[in-house]
Scaffold this motif. Sequence first.
Motif, PDB file in Angstrom:
ATOM      1  N   PHE A 177      12.332  22.656  19.058  1.00 20.20           N
ATOM      2  CA  PHE A 177      12.061  21.650  18.029  1.00 20.20           C
ATOM      3  C   PHE A 177      10.678  21.864  17.419  1.00 20.20           C
ATOM      4  N   LYS A 178       9.674  22.076  18.269  1.00 22.03           N
ATOM      5  CA  LYS A 178       8.314  22.288  17.772  1.00 22.03           C
ATOM      6  C   LYS A 178       8.217  23.581  16.968  1.00 22.03           C
TER       7      LYS A 178
ATOM      8  N   ARG B 263      12.559  21.073  28.344  1.00 24.74           N
ATOM      9  CA  ARG B 263      11.490  21.921  27.827  1.00 24.74           C
ATOM     10  C   ARG B 263      11.976  22.910  26.758  1.00 24.74           C
ATOM     11  N   PRO B 264      13.082  23.622  26.979  1.00 23.64           N
ATOM     12  CA  PRO B 264      13.548  24.555  25.938  1.00 23.64           C
ATOM     13  C   PRO B 264      13.895  23.852  24.618  1.00 23.64           C
TER      14      PRO B 264
ATOM     15  N   GLU C  54       7.795  26.288  11.612  1.00 25.36           N
ATOM     16  CA  GLU C  54       8.404  27.135  10.587  1.00 25.36           C
ATOM     17  C   GLU C  54       8.577  26.373   9.276  1.00 25.36           C
ATOM     18  N   GLN C  55       9.041  25.138   9.365  1.00 26.10           N
ATOM     19  CA  GLN C  55       9.226  24.329   8.162  1.00 26.10           C
ATOM     20  C   GLN C  55       7.897  24.065   7.471  1.00 26.10           C
ATOM     21  N   ARG C  56       6.851  23.795   8.262  1.00 32.64           N
ATOM     22  CA  ARG C  56       5.527  23.533   7.686  1.00 32.64           C
ATOM     23  C   ARG C  56       5.016  24.776   6.962  1.00 32.64           C
TER      24      ARG C  56
ATOM     25  N   MET D  76       4.753  14.198  11.417  1.00 29.23           N
ATOM     26  CA  MET D  76       5.766  13.490  12.172  1.00 29.23           C
ATOM     27  C   MET D  76       6.203  12.213  11.448  1.00 29.23           C
ATOM     28  N   ALA D  77       5.284  11.612  10.719  1.00 28.91           N
ATOM     29  CA  ALA D  77       5.647  10.403   9.981  1.00 28.91           C
ATOM     30  C   ALA D  77       6.715  10.701   8.933  1.00 28.91           C
TER      31      ALA D  77
END
Length: 71
Positions: free
Chosen positions: A59-60, A53-54, A65-67, A1-2
């Motif tokens: 976003f999460k 919530r959606p 996926e990016q990670r 997150m940083a």
Amino acid sequence: MALLYDAVKGCPCVILGADIHALIEIARHSHEDDEIREFVYEKRVLAETMISRPVMKGFKAMLREQRETVN
């Protein structure tokens, strides 16, 4: 997150106040301070309640996926 914060903090679409930017800087340098950690946690939970919530789930999922792509 940083890393995400660092990437977007200067964007005009980011609507964090100077107080929140200052809090983030303090928290980054206060790893052992439980009081600051708890305060940041409360601010984060409050901010998350303002996002539907959606949208938060999407976003999460995008972050996961990016990670996976990076690793």
